[in-house]
Design an enzyme around this catalytic site. Sequence first.
Site, PDB file in Angstrom:
ATOM      1  N   GLN A   1       0.821  -1.186  -0.008  1.00 41.50           N
ATOM      2  CA  GLN A   1      -0.044   0.339  -0.012  1.00 41.50           C
ATOM      3  C   GLN A   1       0.804   1.296  -0.073  1.00 41.50           C
ATOM      4  OE1 GLN A   1      -3.822  -0.664   0.232  1.00 41.50           O
ATOM      5  NE2 GLN A   1      -2.570  -2.315  -0.837  1.00 41.50           N
TER       6      GLN A   1
ATOM      7  N   ALA B   1     -11.958   2.175   4.106  1.00 39.09           N
ATOM      8  CA  ALA B   1     -10.698   1.426   3.202  1.00 39.09           C
ATOM      9  C   ALA B   1     -10.201   2.016   2.446  1.00 39.09           C
ATOM     10  CB  ALA B   1     -11.557   0.095   2.641  1.00 39.09           C
ATOM     11  N   HIS B   2      -9.128   1.331   1.963  1.00 38.64           N
ATOM     12  CA  HIS B   2      -8.069   2.069   0.941  1.00 38.64           C
ATOM     13  C   HIS B   2      -8.709   2.734  -0.231  1.00 38.64           C
ATOM     14  CE1 HIS B   2      -6.967  -1.904  -1.163  1.00 38.64           C
ATOM     15  NE2 HIS B   2      -8.600  -1.567  -1.043  1.00 38.64           N
ATOM     16  N   ASN B   3      -8.189   3.885  -0.714  1.00 37.45           N
ATOM     17  CA  ASN B   3      -8.799   4.587  -1.892  1.00 37.45           C
ATOM     18  C   ASN B   3     -10.036   5.416  -1.550  1.00 37.45           C
ATOM     19  OD1 ASN B   3      -6.019   3.723  -2.869  1.00 37.45           O
ATOM     20  ND2 ASN B   3      -7.084   1.968  -3.656  1.00 37.45           N
TER      21      ASN B   3
END
Length: 356
Positions: free
Chosen positions: A205, A246-248
């Site tokens: 990440q 969560a990511h993004n």
Amino acid sequence: MNTADSGYTLAELARLLDAELRGDPDLLVTGLSTLKGAGGGQLSFLGNHRYVQQLKTCRASAVIIDARHAGDAPCACLVVDDPYLTYARASQLFARGPDTATADAPGIHPTAVVSGQGEFADDVEIGPNCVIGPDVRLEQGVRVGAGCTIGADCHLGAGTRLYPAVTLYHDVRIGQRGIVHSGAVIGADGFGFAFDGRKSIKIAQLGGVRIGDDVEVGAGTTIDRGALEDTVIGDGVKIDNQVQIAHNCRVGDGSVICGCSALAGSTELGQYCVIGGGVGIIGHLKITDRVTVSAMSFVSRSITEPGVYSSGTLLQETREWKKNSLRLQHLDSLSKRVKELEYRLAQLAGDDSDPQ
């Protein structure tokens, strides 16, 4: 001017809250309370017409109220257009205790472990047992509570507060006047893996987290870093306890996310949205501006029009819920039977078109 410890006169409150005063300007108010529980020297408010009966028997010295209900008040009034909003502002006037996350004097506590490569304003507070990595920038008025960890290359804007035991991984940016409550983790790895047929291979990440001004993050909430681009939280966003982002993900300015909700990876939430408690949103969806999703809903498609959205079934007795759940399994066959009946009726009426 008086303080929260000594109280405010109604004249002072009227000026500070931009309210019309109806009553004794010299009356002293020393605290806030509910309509039902208030007593002498306290200020209450009517924010919902359902509590008008409580207003009529309220023993507060004064109430924050709109003009429509002011005649029902048995005490002095501070008349405003939006009593609940004014109550929010009044609550800040009466907040007790030091306005700080550390309750320490400005400076770095001797038990803190701080890299010498950072840039700190003169009035920064760093509490006991904190760990501050290299290349960290803390602007004026930043307060870091006991036991916090701030990773390398983080930046906290002026007036931002971390309550005890907050963890910021590397490359996290928080704007001005931010509030992060205990147990929050910002910048942990997003959940990204590729399966090679035998095992899951971790995807590094590489992004960071960017949080705007005037954002509040609740206790136990997690905001993951981006995989390649950053996870972005806009200005004025309010995030409740135990929320997962969560990511993004991208959360638009002014949005509110209530407790125990989860936004899966790459969700794009528009401006001024309200996500109720326990909502689940699957990944890669776009939700437009000014959408409200009611509590415990499951969002499985993008939302392109503003409005209020819900999913799930209403609360029932378990016996009735089980029967209705079984009936739901037959909806497809029932729909086909209805269409067949419609077709036969159309034939009897002389219409030979096929059913839809």
